[in-house]
Design an enzyme around this catalytic site. Structure first.
Site, PDB file in Angstrom:
ATOM      1  N   ASP A 471      -1.349 -17.052 -39.816  1.00 52.06           N
ATOM      2  CA  ASP A 471      -2.386 -17.682 -40.595  1.00 52.06           C
ATOM      3  C   ASP A 471      -2.553 -16.788 -41.825  1.00 52.06           C
ATOM      4  O   ASP A 471      -2.208 -15.615 -41.770  1.00 52.06           O
ATOM      5  CB  ASP A 471      -3.656 -17.703 -39.736  1.00 52.06           C
ATOM      6  CG  ASP A 471      -4.886 -17.975 -40.549  1.00 52.06           C
ATOM      7  OD1 ASP A 471      -4.949 -19.031 -41.165  1.00 52.06           O
ATOM      8  OD2 ASP A 471      -5.771 -17.108 -40.560  1.00 52.06           O
ATOM      9  N   ASP A 666      -6.840 -15.701 -37.028  1.00 52.46           N
ATOM     10  CA  ASP A 666      -8.149 -15.069 -36.898  1.00 52.46           C
ATOM     11  C   ASP A 666      -9.089 -15.977 -36.131  1.00 52.46           C
ATOM     12  O   ASP A 666      -9.358 -17.100 -36.512  1.00 52.46           O
ATOM     13  CB  ASP A 666      -8.726 -14.705 -38.281  1.00 52.46           C
ATOM     14  CG  ASP A 666      -8.854 -15.928 -39.168  1.00 52.46           C
ATOM     15  OD1 ASP A 666      -8.299 -16.975 -38.790  1.00 52.46           O
ATOM     16  OD2 ASP A 666      -9.510 -15.833 -40.207  1.00 52.46           O
ATOM     17  N   ASP A 670      -8.670 -20.807 -35.860  1.00 47.79           N
ATOM     18  CA  ASP A 670      -7.266 -21.008 -35.521  1.00 47.79           C
ATOM     19  C   ASP A 670      -7.062 -21.285 -34.038  1.00 47.79           C
ATOM     20  O   ASP A 670      -5.947 -21.239 -33.544  1.00 47.79           O
ATOM     21  CB  ASP A 670      -6.437 -19.776 -35.924  1.00 47.79           C
ATOM     22  CG  ASP A 670      -6.337 -19.653 -37.421  1.00 47.79           C
ATOM     23  OD1 ASP A 670      -6.132 -20.683 -38.073  1.00 47.79           O
ATOM     24  OD2 ASP A 670      -6.483 -18.535 -37.930  1.00 47.79           O
TER      25      ASP A 670
HETATM   26  P1  ADP Z   1      -5.926 -20.215 -43.655  1.00 50.62           P
HETATM   27  O1  ADP Z   1      -5.081 -21.119 -42.845  1.00 50.62           O
HETATM   28  O2  ADP Z   1      -5.238 -19.712 -44.867  1.00 50.62           O
HETATM   29  O3  ADP Z   1      -6.572 -19.130 -42.890  1.00 50.62           O
HETATM   30  P2  ADP Z   1      -8.098 -22.029 -43.326  1.00 50.62           P
HETATM   31  O4  ADP Z   1      -7.311 -23.067 -42.584  1.00 50.62           O
HETATM   32  O5  ADP Z   1      -9.026 -21.203 -42.562  1.00 50.62           O
HETATM   33  O6  ADP Z   1      -7.117 -21.128 -44.193  1.00 50.62           O
HETATM   34  O7  ADP Z   1      -8.863 -22.748 -44.518  1.00 50.62           O
HETATM   35  C1  ADP Z   1      -8.152 -23.515 -45.449  1.00 50.62           C
HETATM   36  C2  ADP Z   1      -8.959 -23.850 -46.649  1.00 50.62           C
HETATM   37  O8  ADP Z   1     -10.102 -24.594 -46.277  1.00 50.62           O
HETATM   38  C3  ADP Z   1      -9.449 -22.653 -47.383  1.00 50.62           C
HETATM   39  O9  ADP Z   1      -8.508 -22.195 -48.305  1.00 50.62           O
HETATM   40  C4  ADP Z   1     -10.686 -23.219 -48.067  1.00 50.62           C
HETATM   41  O10 ADP Z   1     -10.336 -23.875 -49.254  1.00 50.62           O
HETATM   42  C5  ADP Z   1     -11.192 -24.252 -47.096  1.00 50.62           C
HETATM   43  N1  ADP Z   1     -12.256 -23.734 -46.226  1.00 50.62           N
HETATM   44  C6  ADP Z   1     -12.208 -23.549 -44.908  1.00 50.62           C
HETATM   45  N2  ADP Z   1     -13.386 -23.071 -44.436  1.00 50.62           N
HETATM   46  C7  ADP Z   1     -14.184 -22.943 -45.512  1.00 50.62           C
HETATM   47  C8  ADP Z   1     -15.539 -22.497 -45.693  1.00 50.62           C
HETATM   48  N3  ADP Z   1     -16.287 -22.077 -44.691  1.00 50.62           N
HETATM   49  N4  ADP Z   1     -16.020 -22.495 -46.945  1.00 50.62           N
HETATM   50  C9  ADP Z   1     -15.249 -22.889 -47.970  1.00 50.62           C
HETATM   51  N5  ADP Z   1     -14.010 -23.310 -47.859  1.00 50.62           N
HETATM   52  C10 ADP Z   1     -13.457 -23.362 -46.653  1.00 50.62           C
HETATM   53 MG    MG Z   2      -7.736 -18.147 -41.403  1.00 49.53          MG
END
Ligand code: ADP
Ligand code: MG
Length: 803
Positions: A471, A666, A670
């Site tokens: 991730d 994390d 996930d």
């Molecule tokens: P990654 O897979 O890179 O860890 P996530 O799947 O957790 O990213 O989140 C993907 C996208 O969703 C982030 O880049 C953001 O744009 C949006 N996002 C997720 N959770 C939040 C939040 N709590 N506040 C703002 N944006 C969020």
């Molecule tokens: Mg993440």
């Protein structure tokens, strides 16, 4: 003067929470919110706790030779009226028993076990040191066995040199009686426990290695006594005594190795101080740690270890958290920040408000996880068990065939002796010890390097890993993430914008939300948000001020039907090219503002990814971030990045992989992907380690531990296979020699013990496998570790409402 609701101390300048409850300091206020949120007990604990009227206890056990012994104890206890549930761990030499206190007293349990010939101690009783007691028996038997050997050699010598004559027969008879006198105590001291273990195996209809050894030793002894009484034939007291003595040496080595492997693990949670200084309105007092309630205020002086998890109310100084994070550099901590039980206060004088005590502390949770891991059996262990279960009857059959063949071709006595050699050489002792031992050592090594594995079986699965998925946000990026810039649409004031954004993000556990809340200028003007909902991989939404607010990526905006004004779109595009992660905020049909967050990769990210690729693994990043960001990462690290992935799409990627997968992510957001992978490894951000839905938990702040962990697992499995292979070859050659009568029983016994020691020391080799990487550059380590430790949850930050 008012008294603090939490710690009870009087204060002239109280702080009040939303309900108007008074607190003496921000730390107490924070802790009371934390406690209200978490409410202590985890769901898991409530689910397994037995009905209230029954009690449970953990007995320490002694004298168990093998798993059949623990089975026997378990069966006996289960049949005891009043006992509801019994769980025995042979590794730990412990029994967890749930019983009805109206029908049964705990000492009745220990009496039952003692009647079987084993030892048992109640909690609080001091179990005698089994290793020491065993060593005493071993030494006594050793001296006697040496006597037996010397006398036997004299008698053999008399025969071989042709001095056996009728004149000196009386002397030979005398020495044979001496042999009996010396061998009998050995048989009693060492033979009886083995016989008991062997019989336990038979009772269970699963004859084990001890069944073989008992048959061997007692038949050699019995045959000798018979021949002595009849006054003809040879005696084999040497075989019986040496066999038992050598097997006992093997057992002793095994005890020591087991102890060494569990010590590695125990060392980790022996960091908890037993006493704490409690600050009460009546003054300070030293009390045992378990008497400290949550919310109590305690004092920790320089050089002391923190006895509880808590939030610093006053004080500032360096803390050594190395036992937990593996990070050698001290971390500086000040009021409002979180400290963990077991870490060392190097130079500060702190007052700490308690959030967790004992098994609820992070350390307590780790201890519990490791303890549980040792109670589990890995599939490969069961394979070794099955092999052993197959080999024992096979050995008996081959021995029987050998006996029949040689009895008819020579005489029954030769048959018996040859059969005895077959039994000894075919005894799969090595198989039984080596596999679990290797896995425990691996578990301990991992724990020392800062990875907690929930089961030894995880090692086996890790070793098979062919693909690793990461991730991005919160896993490969540095924490904390910083908000760099923001922009509001015309007509929206920054105040209003921030009020809405903060009210929503306050409820999110996402690392981006953490950065956003951290940036909020005045946390005390927080509005209340209703109907909060997280849409993993896209963003969050909640109702604030009667408006439905959306915060998230561009996908979420179009999904929610929010129109993106041209001016904002242009800015967003520029930010993208600058490498900022852009978060959109919108309500009532339109995007109302943007936030640009600077996400930087951790120092060791590149090295970690390279190492994994160099190991021949397929490596990729799965991220919910948008395509532009994905492209940047792909170019920087030269690995495939799949961007704009919903959690379901991440799962699909993992499932499409043909080789076993490792997913590194994390915590909460996930969860799906972690569960879908062959092994899920989590980088926890909250303090509730036990709740993370993963089989492996990375406590250290260094991602290079991941390639190391895979190598450790591969090495462990390599050793396991080596040992199984060795056992196979050894048995094949040994049995061949024995059935043709080329192996004296004494030599067979010796070979058996040497073989066991070889596999044991091979297993212990794993203890030398330690992380070999240097800490990342000091200055960057400080940046990452300095402000937010891995375990600090986002709701704690130093500028919390203090004015
Ligand atoms: P990654 O897979 O890179 O860890 P996530 O799947 O957790 O990213 O989140 C993907 C996208 O969703 C982030 O880049 C953001 O744009 C949006 N996002 C997720 N959770 C939040 C939040 N709590 N506040 C703002 N944006 C969020
Ligand atoms: Mg993440």
């Amino acid at each position: 003067m008012v008294n603090c609701t939490l710690c009870g101390l009087a204060t002239a300048h109280p702080l009040y929470d939303d309900e108007g409850t008074p607190f003496c300091c921000p730390a107490c206020l924070q802790v009371s919110e934390l406690l209200a949120e978490g409410n202590g007990e985890t769901a898991e604990e409530t689910a397994v706790s037995p009905p209230t009227h029954s009690q449970s206890t953990t007995l320490s056990l002694g004298g168990l030779w093998c798993t059949s012994c623990s089975w026997l104890v378990q069966e006996t206890l289960q049949r005891t009226p009043g006992v509801e549930q019994v769980n025995i761990s042979f590794n730990q030499r412990e029994a967890h028993i749930t019983y009805n206190p109206d029908k049964l007293k705990p000492h009745e349990l220990t009496r039952r076990i003692r009647r079987l010939g084993y030892h048992a101690w109640l909690p609080g009783e001091n179990p005698h040191n089994e290793e020491e007691a065993f060593l005493t028996r071993l030494l006594i038997s050793g001296v006697l066995a040496m006597h037996v050997m010397v006398i036997s050699i004299m008698l053999y010598w008399r025969e071989w040199t042709g001095r056996a004559s009728a004149d000196t027969q009386w002397l030979a008879d005398f020495f044979q009686i001496m042999l009996l006198a010396a061998a009998l105590p050995v048989v009693l001291i060492l033979g009886i426990p083995i016989l008991r273990a062997g019989l336990a195996g038979l009772l269970r209809l699963k004859p084990n290695t001890h069944t073989l050894i008992a048959i061997g030793a007692f038949s050699a002894f019995g045959l000798s006594v018979r021949n002595l009484l009849l006054g003809n034939g040879r005696v084999y007291f040497d075989t019986a005594a040496m066999l038992l003595f050598l097997v006992a040496i093997g057992h002793w080595l095994e005890l020591r190795a087991q102890k060494a492997s569990s010590e590695t693990i125990e060392k980790l949670w022996q960091h908890l101080p037993l006493e704490a200084t409690w600050i009460t309105p009546e003054g300070e007092k030293r009390v045992p740690v378990e008497e400290i309630p949550k919310g109590a205020r305690i004092r920790v002086r320089p050089g002391e270890r923190f006895p509880v998890d808590g939030v610093i109310a006053t004080g500032m100084g360096d803390v050594d958290e190395s036992w937990l994070t593996g990070e050698a550099k001290p971390v500086s901590r000040r009021s409002g920040e979180r400290v963990l039980a077991g870490t060392v206060n190097l130079d500060g004088s702190f007052e700490v408000v308690t959030t967790a005590v004992g098994h609820e502390t992070v350390m307590g949770q780790i201890g519990k996880l490791l303890h549980q891991a040792l109670w589990q059996r890995a599939p490969i262990e069961r394979l070794a068990d099955r092999l052993a279960a197959f080999m024992v009857p096979t050995a008996v059959l081959i021995a029987l065939a050998t006996f029949i063949y040689w009895s008819t071709h020579e005489n029954p006595e030769t048959g018996l002796i040859y059969a005895l050699s077959v039994l000894l050489i075919a005894c799969p002792c090595a198989l039984g010890i080596a596999t679990p031992l290797t896995l425990w050592v691996g578990l301990g090594q991992a724990a020392q390097a800062g990875v907690i594995l929930r089961q030894t079986g995880v090692l086996e699965k890790l070793a098979q890993t062919g693909a690793v998925f990461f991730d991005k946000t919160g896993t490969l990026t540095k924490r904390p993430i910083r908000l760099q810039t923001f922009l509001t649409a015309p007509g929206i004031s920054p105040e209003q914008f921030w009020q809405y954004v903060a009210a929503v993000e306050y409820h999110s556990e996402h690392p981006l939300a953490e950065a956003i809340v951290d940036y909020m200028p005045r946390p005390d003007m927080l509005l209340t948000a209703k109907n909060f909902q997280a849409m993993p991989g896209r963003g969050v939404t909640a109702t604030v001020d009667n408006k439905v607010i959306f915060v998230g990526n561009r996908g979420l905006m179009s999904e929610a039907g929010l129109y993106l004004p041209l001016a904002l779109e242009e800015t967003a595009n520029t930010w993208h090219t600058q490498g900022l992660t852009t978060i959109y905020v919108g309500w009532e049909g339109q995007v109302r503002g943007l936030m640009g967050l600077g996400e930087t990769a951790r120092e060791e990210t590149a090295e970690t990814l390279q190492q994994l690729q160099a190991m021949g693994l397929h490596v990729a990043i799965l991220t919910g971030d948008d395509i532009a960001a994905g492209k940047r990462w792909a170019e920087t690290f030269n690995i495939p990045v799949f961007a704009q992935q919903t959690p379901q799409e991440k799962v699909a990627h993992i499932q499409a992989e043909t080789t076993p997968t490792l997913m590194v992510g994390d915590g909460v957001n996930d969860g799906l992907a972690l569960a879908a992978a062959n092994v899920g490894l989590v980088v926890p951000h909250g303090t509730d380690i036990a709740q993370a839905a993963a089989e492996a938990i990375l406590l250290t702040d260094d991602l290079r531990t991941i390639p190391w962990l895979i190598r450790l697992a591969q090495k462990a499995m390599h050793i396991v296979h080596q040992n199984l292979g060795w056992a196979f070859v050894y048995n094949l050659v040994g049995i061949g020699l024995a059935i043709t009568g080329h192996l004296q029983p004494v030599l067979a016994a010796l070979a058996m013990v040497i073989s066991s020691s070889i596999v044991t020391s091979n297993a212990l080799r794993l203890r030398r496998f330690k992380p070999d990487f240097r800490p990342t550059e000091p200055e960057s380590a400080k940046k990452v570790g300095g402000e937010t430790a891995v375990l600090s949850p986002h709701i704690i930050h130093s500028d919390f409402g203090v004015s």
